[in-house]
Write an enzyme that holds these catalytic residues in place. Structure first.
Site, PDB file in Angstrom:
ATOM      1  N   ASP A  57       0.845  -1.189   0.000  1.00  0.00           N
ATOM      2  CA  ASP A  57       0.000   0.000   0.000  1.00  0.00           C
ATOM      3  C   ASP A  57       0.885   1.246   0.000  1.00  0.00           C
ATOM      4  OD1 ASP A  57      -0.991  -1.368   3.121  1.00  0.00           O
ATOM      5  OD2 ASP A  57       0.864  -0.289   2.703  1.00  0.00           O
TER       6      ASP A  57
ATOM      7  N   ASP B 280       1.290   4.842   1.502  1.00  0.00           N
ATOM      8  CA  ASP B 280       0.877   5.798   2.521  1.00  0.00           C
ATOM      9  C   ASP B 280       1.516   7.150   2.244  1.00  0.00           C
ATOM     10  OD1 ASP B 280      -0.436   3.693   3.713  1.00  0.00           O
ATOM     11  OD2 ASP B 280       1.188   3.269   5.117  1.00  0.00           O
TER      12      ASP B 280
ATOM     13  N   ASP C  40       9.280   3.577  13.591  1.00  0.00           N
ATOM     14  CA  ASP C  40      10.017   2.514  14.271  1.00  0.00           C
ATOM     15  C   ASP C  40      11.446   2.343  13.749  1.00  0.00           C
ATOM     16  OD1 ASP C  40       8.907   1.459  11.945  1.00  0.00           O
ATOM     17  OD2 ASP C  40       7.860  -0.186  12.923  1.00  0.00           O
TER      18      ASP C  40
HETATM   19  P1  ATP Z   1       4.255  -3.651   5.486  1.00  0.00           P
HETATM   20  O1  ATP Z   1       5.128  -3.963   4.353  1.00  0.00           O
HETATM   21  O2  ATP Z   1       3.955  -4.818   6.314  1.00  0.00           O
HETATM   22  O3  ATP Z   1       3.052  -2.821   5.157  1.00  0.00           O
HETATM   23  P2  ATP Z   1       5.044  -1.243   6.797  1.00  0.00           P
HETATM   24  O4  ATP Z   1       6.372  -0.772   7.308  1.00  0.00           O
HETATM   25  O5  ATP Z   1       4.429  -0.479   5.691  1.00  0.00           O
HETATM   26  O6  ATP Z   1       5.209  -2.762   6.422  1.00  0.00           O
HETATM   27  P3  ATP Z   1       2.710  -0.606   8.274  1.00  0.00           P
HETATM   28  O7  ATP Z   1       2.112  -1.308   9.434  1.00  0.00           O
HETATM   29  O8  ATP Z   1       1.949  -0.501   7.004  1.00  0.00           O
HETATM   30  O9  ATP Z   1       4.095  -1.326   8.021  1.00  0.00           O
HETATM   31  O10 ATP Z   1       3.124   0.849   8.786  1.00  0.00           O
HETATM   32  C1  ATP Z   1       3.421   1.929   7.941  1.00  0.00           C
HETATM   33  C2  ATP Z   1       4.504   2.796   8.569  1.00  0.00           C
HETATM   34  O11 ATP Z   1       4.081   3.303   9.836  1.00  0.00           O
HETATM   35  C3  ATP Z   1       5.808   2.082   8.865  1.00  0.00           C
HETATM   36  O12 ATP Z   1       6.638   2.018   7.740  1.00  0.00           O
HETATM   37  C4  ATP Z   1       6.383   2.916   9.981  1.00  0.00           C
HETATM   38  O13 ATP Z   1       6.994   4.081   9.478  1.00  0.00           O
HETATM   39  C5  ATP Z   1       5.168   3.332  10.762  1.00  0.00           C
HETATM   40  N1  ATP Z   1       4.871   2.388  11.839  1.00  0.00           N
HETATM   41  C6  ATP Z   1       4.089   1.285  11.766  1.00  0.00           C
HETATM   42  N2  ATP Z   1       4.007   0.642  12.931  1.00  0.00           N
HETATM   43  C7  ATP Z   1       4.754   1.355  13.797  1.00  0.00           C
HETATM   44  C8  ATP Z   1       5.068   1.210  15.182  1.00  0.00           C
HETATM   45  N3  ATP Z   1       4.602   0.194  15.886  1.00  0.00           N
HETATM   46  N4  ATP Z   1       5.860   2.140  15.742  1.00  0.00           N
HETATM   47  C9  ATP Z   1       6.336   3.183  15.021  1.00  0.00           C
HETATM   48  N5  ATP Z   1       6.083   3.352  13.733  1.00  0.00           N
HETATM   49  C10 ATP Z   1       5.302   2.468  13.107  1.00  0.00           C
HETATM   50 MG    MG Z   2       2.436  -0.739   4.864  1.00  0.00          MG
END
Ligand code: ATP
Ligand code: MG
Length: 443
Positions: A67, A69, A146
């Site tokens: 996705d 963002d 994170d």
């Molecule tokens: P995926 O590929 O699984 O979607 P992702 O990194 O995009 O991995 P998401 O859960 O979609 O994970 O989160 C989007 C963004 O939000 C992350 O890249 C990070 O910057 C931030 N984020 C998500 N979860 C946390 C957390 N628990 N603490 C701090 N920042 C977070």
């Molecule tokens: Mg994501």
């Protein structure tokens, strides 16, 4: 009681590094056209607009983002006023969702992570984050994320990547590194421990030593996370094509016992290692199905993950002299109940999970073949049986019998309406089944 000083120190001085368009590989054609549209609309209205997080990270390593963002300095209300197809969601995090048919582009306002007393932020004792809705600058938004790899911004204004935390270099070195003090960041949100393992597995990144070090020590904190969130995280870990690597990561970093206590205990007690071999083989199979675009089910996954726990519980109950059928039901219920304390497996998955377990004993009996074949959970239970053969070759005969029985069923279906004379050229497999079935009845 909310505490005064957040244990996570404001991260090291932030030095912006701008990687110009020619210094990275992200191209607009790799970004969802809807996300590009949203980025431009925000920019044209005079706001900062960046692609952020997982999408930037994935594009930098040549992956395909799930996705896209977007982060902006527009407030959710300002975003809403720019898009007709926009709705505001969330309490803990207020977000704008811009909806394009089935695609949703999430637009978040830059948020800060500092508690200056002015904002809407609450910390739980021990440093766990409860709410943070304090809008902030892009720098503040970066350091509250994170991992450094997750804190990169692709700015639509000049197509540059903005890096406030050294993430660009870390992505290039394929290393996951928490921003700030690792222990404090895990205490704020223990789910980050699972995210470390999951993202390392997904991206084939290593975990930086300082980020990995606290994991086994802080693993018990996972018990404080919401079970519903842990269930979601489990699905991401095990049903996205990197289940085996995630499992090995959980083991390696001492997190397995926190997430699946009874399975970890059963694996430790299983000296032959057969149960672990079966589990790993099953996860490998799950990954193969995801890679082939075949469906995967949480019920089968949890049947697999909790099978060692079920077997151990079953043996204990039978050792107490409990009758087999009763022991199976009790073992299934106990294992499910205990696991629910940690991971909120919804009933619509736990019920078929238990059916998969309970059907296993019927394969050995070979009775009421037709009824078992017609059971809605037959196929999953049979696949599970085939997996058990990995651990114990003694199941080979049952696997062969039930495979044949399914073949016969298909054959019967195509022959429906025939004269039913078995001897007149029916394939040998079919005759064999009939004989065995009567064996089963008299046995
Ligand atoms: P995926 O590929 O699984 O979607 P992702 O990194 O995009 O991995 P998401 O859960 O979609 O994970 O989160 C989007 C963004 O939000 C992350 O890249 C990070 O910057 C931030 N984020 C998500 N979860 C946390 C957390 N628990 N603490 C701090 N920042 C977070
Ligand atoms: Mg994501």
């Amino acid at each position: 009681m909310p505490i005064q000083d957040p244990p996570s120190p404001a991260s090291a001085p932030v030095a912006l590094q701008v990687i110009p368009r020619e210094g990275h590989n992200i191209s607009r054609k790799d970004i969802s056209p809807n996300a590009v549209r949203v980025l431009y609309r925000l920019r044209d209205a005079g706001f900062a607009a960046c692609l952020v997080g997982g999408a930037v990270r994935d594009l930098l390593v040549g992956g395909k983002p799930k996705d896209f963002d977007i982060a902006t300095d527009a407030t959710p209300e300002e975003v809403k006023s720019l898009f007709r197809n926009c709705r505001l969601i969330g309490r803990r995090f207020r977000l704008a969702h811009v909806v394009f048919g089935r695609e949703i582009i999430e637009v978040a306002t830059f948020r800060a992570n500092t508690d200056d007393g002015s904002g809407d932020r609450e910390l739980h004792e021990g440093g766990r984050l409860l709410r943070d809705n304090v809008y902030g600058t892009i720098e503040e938004d970066a350091v509250r994320r994170d991992f450094t790899a997750n804190a990169l911004y692709y700015a639509i204004e000049d197509f540059s990547v903005r890096d406030y935390v050294g993430g660009f270099e870390d992505v290039r070195n394929r290393v996951l590194k928490l921003i700030g003090d690792p222990e404090a960041r895990y205490r704020e949100d223990p789910v980050r421990m699972l995210r470390a393992v999951r993202l390392a597995a997904k991206l084939d990144f290593s975990i930086d030593p300082a980020t990995a070090e606290p994991l086994p020590r802080l693993a018990p904190l996972l018990r404080e996370s919401a079970p519903a969130r842990l269930f979601e995280e489990c699905l991401k870990m095990f049903l996205s094509g990197h289940a085996e690597a995630s499992f090995l990561g959980l083991e390696k970093h001492g997190l397995l016992a926190a997430l699946f206590p009874e399975t970890a205990a059963a694996l430790a007690a299983n000296r032959s290692g057969a149960l672990r071999r079966m589990l790993v083989e099953g996860l490998r199979g799950t990954d193969a199905r995801v890679a082939a675009g075949e469906p995967v089910s949480p019920a089968f996954l949890f049947a697999l993950l909790l099978w060692p726990a079920y077997c151990r519980q079953l043996m204990a109950l039978q050792a107490q002299g409990m009758h087999a059928a009763e022991a199976q039901r009790r073992a299934a219920d106990r294992v499910t109940l205990h696991q629910l304390q940690v991971v909120a497996l919804p009933r619509r998955f736990s019920t078929p999970m238990q059916e998969i377990w309970l059907l296993q004993s019927r394969f050995g009996q070979r009775k009421r073949v037709g009824r078992l074949l017609a059971h809605p959970r037959f196929r999953a239970a049979f696949d599970f049986l085939a997996l058990r053969e990995v651990a114990s070759p003694e199941h080979a005969e049952d696997v062969a019998f039930w495979r044949e029985a399914q073949g016969d069923l298909a054959q019967d279906a195509t022959e429906a309406g025939g004269d039913g004379d078995d001897e007149a050229g029916a394939p040998p497999a079919r005759r064999r089944r009939r004989r065995r079935r009567s064996d089963g009845r008299t046995g």
